[in-house]
Write a protein that holds these residues in place. Structure first.
Motif: not given
Lengths: 205, 471
Positions: A199, B118, B239, B242-243, B246-248, B253, B257-258, B261
């Motif tokens: 990542w 991001g 959180s 992470f929020a 997300k999507g940057r 992706k 992304f998961e 995290i």
């Protein structure tokens, strides 16, 4: 890079605290290439009034301080902006050592990479040194980096500098040469890290 | 048993490539951000006949010198400034470095655009030749400013020699009262520890008031770490982090992304980890703050008076106060709210994100500024978002200038300066002498407090002005 082992020279006192890099070299000079020499811009707005006339009460302007290679400064010298050109300005003006109770972290690192010694002493020692060179502008001060000592008159003071910076100055070393000798380890880290932290690489936007 | 670790210890250990006997470690750099000021470093690299080691981890941002007013499509009028931006463009192109350049719709201040795109992620080691690189620590990254020689070293090797900083924790507990922003917390901390109180330390910001901050607020807080002398500032990702990510565009992706995290969730200090320095602050006790002097630790609550040097026992402190008041053109003992201002500036890597513009606009809506002022959004994306929300109209109708993005009047090298002798209420990070222009007088404060000063014509408490308003 120029080596630093020891130095005997006159000193200029500048004991006010928090002389940040914006004061050492105002931002409008940051466009100047190094080849132009930044010494004339050192402390520009402290040395000169807005009309460009030298302020007689600023120590650097006093004839007795011409030729000084040591700056005796106050606490937190060189804090603020990371501009390395602040170090270039001090060096190009002719200084090779700044003595102060403490330095901005980035400034101190920049200094060691450019042949400028940052010698940290206690507040009391800095004040005593500033007083001594204020009283006698012709007084020579000797800095020895091997023994990390400062001699002024019959007094000797100890100073500190981070060991890496000290080595760099003593040997005139350039980091890049040193780092290249670690080339294989860097490659190995890089390859292992790509698997360990997938990542960490930027995604395709 | 394994020794408890701080978040900083974890980040350090992850990036350690090698260690020298003298104590320094060679660290791997995950992201290297460069800007117009990087020209010294490229010169050093070229002098050695070398190229950029990892162009895919290097990103360029045109921000320090770019014009913010007038039509950028027409180019840059000042030849010296144009040359700075052109040099960055050619250095980036020659070395295949992605550049968010002057005409790029994503252009903006490096410390706003890096996170926005991001590129800035938890767990990364991020460097840039700019002391406010500490901003990116808001994501749980180890991010710090470096000088030109170090920039050159990173360009050539993607690594950096560093001594491990000491560990400092600043815990801000409780809840802030209405009208108090992240900037006020930052100024309160700096006033408390001093402009060099965190020297040699990596600061971790913790506590319920920090966790309650948005990412924008966390970035403001970490941004100002350097004004306390800190090597970096960081906040454990959660959180909220992470929020935001997300999507940057450059963030991982989908399943990546998961997985990320999961890895990022371990980036925190162990409960029993030791810090070399521990400071706590009561959030409820923080009032809106403005600075009165020429050092960022000169913050006082807005209802205070500027200090009286006659009451100071320490001779050096007395001298500092006298000099600072003389430079600032303020009589000792003056009420802060009696200090008239000449202009305002809303911008910079500290306070020009969308939340900052919203906070200022909430105060300015339907009101007129008594002084001229400039609003420079942190990025062109922030600018478009603000325009979608109608914030630009509020600023314009109040009489302020709505500009393009750049470092602008925070450092004054693109031509946006405060004239000598003028007093500016500013959302920036440094009230140093001459910072916003030769002879300029700067008072630091939050965006809402700048808005309050604008409509009052003097430094003012924003709290009464918020009555009945949605903020």
């Amino acid at each position: 890079m120029e080596k630093f082992t020891s130095l005997t020279a006159t000193a200029c006192p500048l004991p006010q605290p928090n002389l940040n890099t914006d004061q050492i070299l105002p931002a409008r000079f940051l466009k100047w290439p190094r080849s132009r020499g930044l010494g004339t811009a050192l402390f520009a707005d402290l040395r000169c009034d807005p009309a460009g006339n030298e302020r007689a009460d600023f120590p650097l302007n006093q004839p007795a301080r011409h030729g000084a290679k040591i700056l005796v400064a106050g606490r937190n010298f060189g804090g603020g902006s990371s501009r390395e050109a602040a170090v270039y300005a001090i060096f190009d003006h002719g200084f090779r050592c700044v003595i102060a109770p403490s330095f901005g972290d980035i400034f101190a690192q920049n200094a060691s990479k450019n042949g400028l010694l940052t010698a940290a002493v206690s507040e009391a020692d800095a004040a005593e040194l500033a007083d001594a060179v204020t009283a006698d502008p012709g007084r020579n001060v000797t800095i020895d980096l091997e023994t990390t000592t400062i001699r002024c008159g019959n007094r000797t003071y100890r100073f500190t500098i981070d060991p890496v910076g000290r080595n760099q100055l003593l040997n005139g070393w350039d980091d890049v040469d040193l780092t290249e000798s670690f080339g294989a380890r860097i490659s190995a880290y890089r390859d292992a890290d790509r698997l360990r932290r997938p990542w960490a690489n930027p995604a395709k936007p | 048993m394994k020794e408890p670790q701080t978040l900083f210890d974890r980040l350090w250990a992850t990036h350690e490539v090698a260690r020298q006997e003298a104590g320094a470690s060679l660290l791997w750099v995950d992201r290297h951000y460069i800007h117009e000021g990087s020209f010294h470093a490229f010169s050093q690299m070229k002098a050695r006949g070398r190229r950029v080691a990892e162009p895919d981890l290097t990103f360029g941002f045109a921000d320090h010198y770019v014009p913010t007013r007038g039509n950028r499509a027409n180019g840059i009028a000042d030849p010296e400034i144009a040359n700075m931006v052109r040099t960055l463009e050619s250095n980036a192109a020659e070395n295949r470095i992605t550049l968010f350049g002057l005409r790029d719709p994503r252009q903006g201040i490096v410390h706003v655009v890096g996170p926005e795109q991001g590129l800035t992620l938890p767990g990364l080691l991020i460097v840039c030749g700019d002391s406010h690189t500490s901003t990116h620590g808001a994501f749980g990254a180890y991010a710090f400013g470096i000088g030109a020689s170090e920039v050159a070293h990173v360009l050539m090797t993607q690594t950096l020699w560093q001594n491990k900083p000491k560990r400092m924790r600043v815990s801000v507990e409780g809840a802030v009262t209405p009208g108090v922003a992240a900037k006020d917390i930052a100024l309160a901390i700096i006033a408390d520890v001093g402009a060099d109180g965190a020297q040699g330390h990596a600061i971790e910001f913790a506590g319920s008031a920090v966790r309650a901050l948005s990412m924008e607020g966390r970035m403001t807080l970490c941004n100002m770490s350097i004004e306390a002398g800190g090597r970096c500032g960081l906040i454990a990702p959660d959180s909220t982090t992470f929020a935001y990510l997300k999507g940057r565009p450059y963030a991982p992706k989908g399943p990546d992304f998961e997985a990320a995290i999961e890895a990022w969730s371990s980036l925190r200090s162990d409960p029993d980890a030791a810090f070399d320095l521990d400071v706590t602050l009561d959030a409820a006790a923080v009032a809106p703050i403005v600075t009165w002097g020429t050092s960022p630790d000169d913050g006082l609550p807005i209802d205070a008076r500027v200090p009286d040097p006659a009451r100071e026992v320490d001779e050096r402190r007395k001298k500092y106060i006298e000099d600072a008041l003389a430079y600032m053109g303020i009589t000792s003992g003056t009420r802060l709210t009696d200090i008239a201002i000449d202009r305002v500036f809303i911008g910079s890597c500290t306070n020009a994100r969308i939340e900052d513009l919203r906070a200022a606009a909430a105060v300015l809506a339907g009101r007129a500024s008594k002084v001229p002022g400039l609003v420079s959004p942190g990025s062109m994306q922030v600018k478009r978002k603000a325009e979608e929300e109608g914030l630009d109209r509020i600023f314009r109708e109040a009489g302020l200038e709505w500009a393009d993005s750049g470092c602008s009047m925070c450092v004054g090298i693109n031509g946006d300066t405060v004239p000598a002798g003028e007093r500016c209420a500013s959302t920036t990070n440094r009230n140093f002498r001459g910072r916003q222009g030769r002879g300029a007088r700067t008072h630091l404060m939050s965006p809402a407090m700048v808005a309050a000063a604008a409509i009052s014509g003097h430094l003012a408490d924003v709290r009464p002005l918020l009555a009945g308003r949605k903020v």
